[in-house]
Design a protein around this motif. Structure first.
Motif: not given
Length: 899
Positions: A109-119, A121-137
C-alpha cells in the motif's frame, strides 16, 4: 504482463465502467466521445502515474459530473502471478490511496505499491508525486502517431532490445579491445583528413598538396600563355602583311567589273521601258478587237433567238386555252363532293359526342363509388385520432421516467442502505445496568436497562469521572456519515428530478407509462396503416374526378341530340358498346366520302398546275422574244451594220499583228543582255568589294595590334620562364600524388572498418528483422521482408523489401506506413514480452485512419498472428464493423449521459 480487467470510477466521462479483457483478442468499439481512449488512459495512469500526483494531470482525470475523486482498479497477470492494483487520485493529500495485492496473499500500500509496481514494470526507481509520467509509448499506438517512423520507439527501448537481440543470436558478436581501438584510431584519422561528405579538410596534407599543385598549374598556364601569345603575334603580323598586299591588287579589278555591269543594267532599263509602252499599245488593240468581235457575235445570236421564240408562241397559246376549259369542269364536281363530306362529318361528330357522354357516365358512377369508400376510411381515422389524443395528453402529463432511471434509483437506494448498515455496524452501544448514582451521556442521564447506540464521539460521566468515547476509529465513522449524507442527498435529488416520492411510486409510474405507451403505439400503428394524409388526398382526388365528370356530361348533353344518358353503371357499359359501334360506322362513311373528295381535289390541283405551267411558258416565251428584239436593235445602233463591223475588226487585227512583231524584236534584245543575271552580278561584285574592304580594315588592325605585342613582350625570355614553371609543376604533382596515396589508404581503411561494423550490425538486428518480416508476409506475401540498421546503439534505415523495391519508410503511402509501423511495433513488443512473463498488451487506438477496407482486412490477419505469438491485442475503433473478421471479444461503449 496480460490485462485481465479494468474498473474506472469518476474518471472524466466515466462514472462507473468495468471492462473484462480477453487473454488475446479484444475489440472496444463506440462512437467519438464515448471514452474509448479515456479507458486506456486510466489504465496507463494506474501503471505509470503516482497516486499522489497533483496539478494539471490530476485535474485532467476529474469526472465531468464533478462527483468524487478519480478511482482506477486494474487487474493483470505477470510471470504466472495475478495482481490487483487500485488507485485513488486526489492530489498530494492523504486521501490519495494506492494498493497492490497478489493472488499469493501479498499486499502493498501507499509508497510500497509504487515501489513494487516499478519493479514489475522494469523501472529502476518508483515514481514520485512530481515526477514525469513514464510510458510504454510503443505499446499504445494512438491516432495520428500510427504512421510515424517506428525506429523512434525502438530507440526508446534501446538497451532492453539490444540485450534481447544478443540473447537471440548476437551474444557472440563482440569486438576485442584492440579491434575497437584500431577502429577508433582509423575513424579519428579519417575525420582529421576528410569532411563527412568525403572532401579533404583544409588542414590536411592532401588539401595543402592540392593547393600547391593548383598554384603551380596556374603559374605554368600563365607562362605558357605568354610564350604562345608572342609566337601568335609574330604569325599574325606576317599574315596581315601578306593579306594587305593581295587586297591592294584585287580590289581595283572588282571595282572595274562593277562599272561594266552598271552600264549593261542601264541599257536593260531603257529596253524594258520601250517594251512596256508597246505592251500597253498591244493590250489596247487586243481589247478593242475582242470587244468588236464579241458584239458582232452577240448581234448574230440575238437575231436567231428572236426568230425561234416567235415560232414557239402559237402552240403555247392553244395549250393554255384547253387547260382553262378542263379546270372549269373539275371545279363543279369538287363542290358537290365537299357538301357530302360536311354532312358525313356532322354525323361522325354527333356519334363521337354520344360515345364520350356514355364514357363520362361510367367515370361518374365509378368516382361516386370510390368517394363513398374513402369517406368510410376517413371516418375510421377520425375515430382512432379521437381515441389517441386523450391518451397522449395523459402520457405527457406524467413524470418522464425510464427503466434506466428506475435502475439508477435502486442503485442509489442500495448504496444508502449499504452505507447505513456499515455506519450501524461500527457504532458503539452503551447500557447502564446498575450502580450508585446516575451516569450521564453528553449531559443526558441514562436509564437503567435501556441501551443507547453511539455513532459519533461523545462524553460519558460516571461518579465524577469523564470518559471520551470514539466509536469506529473516528475518521472512518466520519467518512461513513459523510458518505451516507451524500448518498441520501443524491437519492433525494434523483427523486425530485424525476418527480416521484419513492421507488414504489417510480415503479408504478413506469408501469402506467408502459401500458399507455403500448396502447398509443397500437393506435399509431393502425393510423399509419390507414395513412390519413393519403386518405384525405384520395378523397379530394375522388371529389375532383366526380366534379370533372359532371361538368363534362353537362357540356356534352346538348351536343348529342335526343340521346338519353344511362341511369346506372351496367346500362352505361352496355350503351358504350353500342355508341362505339355507331361511331365506327360513321367514321368509316366519312372516310369513304373524304377519300373521293380528296382524289377529286388532287385531280383539280393537277389541272391548275398544268394551266399555270402553260401560262408561265407562254408568258416567258413572249417576254424573251420582246427582250431579244430590243437587245438586237440596241446593239446594231451602237456597233453599226454588218459591213461597218467587219471593216473595223479587220483593221484591229492588222494593228495587233504589227505590235506583236515589234515586241518579239525587243524581247530578243533583252534576252541577249540577261537582266536577271546582271542584278546578281552587281550584288556579287558589290559584296566582294565590301568583303575585301572589311578584310583590309581587319588586317590593318591586326597588324597594328601584333606590332604593339612584339614591342612590349619581346624584351624578356618567355621560354626560360616556361621551363622553370614546368619543373616546379612536376615537383608539385609528385608531392600531390604522394599525399593522395596516403589519403586513399586512410579512406580505404576507414571504409573497411565501417563495412565490418555494418556486418556486425546486420547480424545483431537480424532477429528483429526476421520477426518483422513474419508480420509483413501476412500483409504482402512470402517475398516481403524488412531491413533495418543499427549503429552506435541507435536503430535507423527502416525499409520494406518487395518486388520493385526496396522502399524507404518515408517513400511509402500513408496506409503502407501504418502497416509497416504496426509490424515493427508488434515484433518489438514480442521481443520485450520475454521480460514480462512472455506477454505484453498492444493497444491500437483508432490507429489505421489511412487504411482502406482492403488494408484493414490484411491488418486483422497481422493482429491475429500477433495474438497467436503470445501478445494481447486491444483495438479501439469508431467502426467496429470493419473488424468483424478479427474474431475478437467485442466491448461496446456508449457516450456518457453526463458528458
Amino acid at each position: 504482463m496480460r490485462l485481465i480487467s479494468l474498473h474506472v470510477r469518476n474518471y472524466r466521462v466515466h462514472r462507473d465502467t468495468r471492462v473484462e479483457f480477453d487473454a488475446s483478442h479484444n475489440l472496444i468499439g463506440g462512437p467519438n466521445e464515448s471514452g474509448k481512449s479515456t479507458l486506456v488512459e486510466a489504465a496507463h495512469r494506474a501503471l505509470f502515474c503516482s497516486h499522489r500526483r497533483g496539478g494539471g494531470v490530476q485535474r485532467n482525470m476529474q469526472s465531468h459530473a464533478g462527483s468524487g475523486p478519480p478511482e482506477v482498479e486494474l487487474e493483470f497477470e505477470q510471470d504466472g502471478t495475478r495482481y490487483h492494483l487500485s488507485k485513488r487520485f486526489k492530489g498530494a493529500s492523504t486521501a490519495s490511496q494506492a494498493e497492490l495485492r497478489s493472488d499469493r496473499n501479498d499486499r502493498w500500500s501507499g509508497a510500497d505499491t509504487e515501489k513494487k509496481l516499478a519493479e514489475l514494470l522494469g523501472f529502476d526507481e518508483p515514481l514520485s508525486a512530481g515526477a514525469a509520467i513514464q510510458s510504454w509509448a510503443h505499446l499504445w499506438i494512438r491516432q495520428g502517431d500510427s504512421a510515424n517512423d517506428p525506429t523512434v520507439d525502438l530507440n526508446s527501448e534501446q538497451s532492453t532490445l539490444l540485450s534481447r537481440l544478443q540473447a537471440e543470436g548476437g551474444a557472440a558478436l563482440m569486438q576485442s579491445d584492440l579491434d575497437a581501438a584500431v577502429g577508433q584510431r582509423c575513424a579519428e584519422t579519417w575525420e582529421a583528413n576528410f569532411t563527412s561528405n568525403g572532401q579533404s579538410r583544409a588542414s590536411s596534407e592532401l588539401k595543402k598538396a592540392e593547393s600547391a599543385l593548383a598554384k603551380q598549374e596556374e603559374i605554368f598556364a600563365e607562362r605558357s600563355a605568354t610564350a604562345n601569345k608572342l609566337e601568335s603575334a609574330v604569325r599574325e603580323h606576317e599574315r596581315a602583311t601578306r593579306q594587305l598586299t593581295e587586297i591592294a591588287k584585287t580590289l581595283p579589278e572588282l571595282e572595274q567589273h562593277e562599272q561594266q555591269v552598271l552600264r549593261k543594267i542601264t541599257e536593260v532599263e531603257k529596253l524594258q521601258s520601250q517594251k512596256a509602252d508597246l505592251d500597253r499599245e498591244l493590250a489596247d488593240a487586243r481589247k478593242t478587237l475582242a470587244t468588236d468581235t464579241s458584239a458582232d457575235g452577240r448581234i448574230r445570236r440575238l437575231a436567231e433567238d428572236v426568230a425561234r421564240l416567235k415560232k414557239a408562241i402559237d402552240p403555247l397559246t392553244a395549250e393554255v386555252r384547253k387547260a382553262r376549259e378542263e379546270r372549269t369542269a373539275a371545279e363543279g364536281e369538287s363542290k358537290k363532293l365537299v357538301a357530302l363530306v360536311e354532312s358525313a362529318a356532322v354525323a361522325t361528330k354527333t356519334a363521337r359526342h354520344r360515345r364520350e357522354l356514355v364514357q363520362q357516365s361510367i367515370e361518374q358512377h365509378r368516382a361516386q363509388a370510390a368517394l363513398h369508400k374513402t369517406r368510410e376510411r376517413l371516418e375510421q381515422i377520425a375515430s382512432l385520432q379521437k381515441e389517441l389524443t386523450p391518451l397522449q395528453q395523459t402520457l405527457a402529463g406524467m413524470p418522464k421516467i425510464a427503466a434506466r432511471d428506475l435502475d439508477r434509483l435502486r442503485t442509489l437506494e442500495s448504496k444508502v442502505a449499504q452505507t447505513r448498515v456499515s455506519l450501524e455496524a461500527i457504532a458503539a452501544g452503551v447500557e447502564w445496568t446498575s450502580g450508585d448514582g446516575t451516569p450521564l451521556l453528553d449531559g443526558e442521564a441514562l436509564e437503567a436497562g435501556v441501551a443507547r447506540t453511539i455513532t459519533e464521539a461523545c462524553d460519558l460521566e460516571v461518579a465524577g469521572h469523564r470518559f471520551r468515547i470514539r466509536p469506529g476509529g473516528g475518521a472512518s465513522l466520519e467518512e461513513l456519515r459523510s458518505s451516507l449524507q451524500a448518498a441520501e442527498e443524491k437519492l433525494k435529488d434523483a427523486f425530485e428530478s424525476l418527480g416521484v416520492s419513492d421507488i414504489a411510486h417510480a415503479s408504478r409510474l413506469l408501469e402506467e407509462r408502459s401500458v399507455l405507451d403500448s396502447r398509443i403505439r397500437t393506435i399509431e400503428s393502425k393510423l399509419e396503416t390507414l395513412d390519413p394524409d393519403e386518405a384525405r388526398q384520395e378523397a379530394a382526388q375522388c371529389q375532383r374526378s366526380l366534379s370533372e365528370c359532371e361538368a363534362e356530361i353537362a357540356r356534352l348533353s346538348p351536343l348529342t341530340g335526343d340521346f338519353t344518358k344511362p341511369a346506372d353503371l351496367d346500362s352505361a357499359v352496355e350503351a358504350l358498346s353500342e355508341a362505339k359501334r355507331l361511331l365506327d360506322a360513321a367514321e368509316a362513311e366519312e372516310n369513304t366520302v373524304r377519300g373521293s373528295q380528296q382524289a377529286r381535289h388532287e385531280a383539280l390541283q393537277e389541272l391548275i398546275r398544268k394551266l399555270e405551267s402553260s401560262g408561265e411558258k407562254l408568258s416567258s416565251a413572249t417576254t424573251d422574244a420582246n427582250q431579244a428584239g430590243t437587245q438586237h436593235d440596241t446593239l446594231v445602233k451602237e456597233h453599226g451594220d454588218e459591213t461597218t463591223r467587219r471593216e473595223r475588226i479587220a483593221a484591229m487585227q492588222r494593228k495587233v499583228e504589227s505590235c506583236q512583231d515589234r515586241e518579239a524584236r525587243l524581247g530578243e534584245q533583252l534576252k541577249q543582255l540577261q537582266p536577271d543575271l546582271l542584278e546578281q552580278d552587281l550584288k556579287r561584285h558589290r559584296r566582294s568589294i565590301a568583303n575585301q574592304q572589311e578584310l583590309r580594315s581587319q588586317a590593318q588592325l591586326s597588324k597594328a595590334e601584333s606590332a604593339v605585342v612584339l614591342k612590349s613582350d619581346g624584351s624578356n625570355d618567355p621560354y626560360a620562364a616556361l621551363g622553370e614553371a614546368r619543373e616546379a609543376l612536376a615537383r608539385a604533382r609528385e608531392a600531390h600524388a604522394s599525399a593522395k596515396r596516403r589519403g586513399d589508404a586512410i579512406s580505404l581503411l576507414h571504409q573497411l572498418f565501417e563495412e565490418e561494423q555494418q556486418r556486425f550490425s546486420d547480424q545483431l538486428t537480424e532477429p528483429l528483422a526476421e520477426r518483422i518480416s513474419l508480420y509483413l508476409q501476412c500483409l504482402f506475401g512470402p517475398e516481403a521482408r524488412a531491413r533495418i540498421s543499427q549503429s552506435g546503439g541507435d536503430f535507423s534505415g527502416l525499409e520494406l523489401v518487395r518486388p520493385g523495391g526496396p522502399f524507404e519508410f518515408e517513400q511509402l503511402s500513408g496506409g503502407t506506413k501504418e502497416q509497416l509501423a504496426a509490424a515493427v511495433r508488434l515484433a518489438m513488443a514480442e521481443l520485450l514480452a520475454e521480460s514480462h512473463g512472455g506477454c505484453l498488451p498492444v493497444i491500437f487506438d483508432d490507429a489505421f485512419t489511412n487504411s482502406d477496407a482492403e488494408r484493414i482486412a490484411g491488418l486483422q490477419r497481422v493482429l491475429d498472428f500477433a495474438a497467436t505469438r503470445g501478445l494481447q491485442i486491444i483495438v479501439l475503433t469508431c467502426t467496429p464493423l470493419d473488424y468483424t473478421s478479427l474474431g475478437a471479444k467485442n466491448i461496446s461503449l456508449e457516450p456518457s449521459i453526463s458528458h
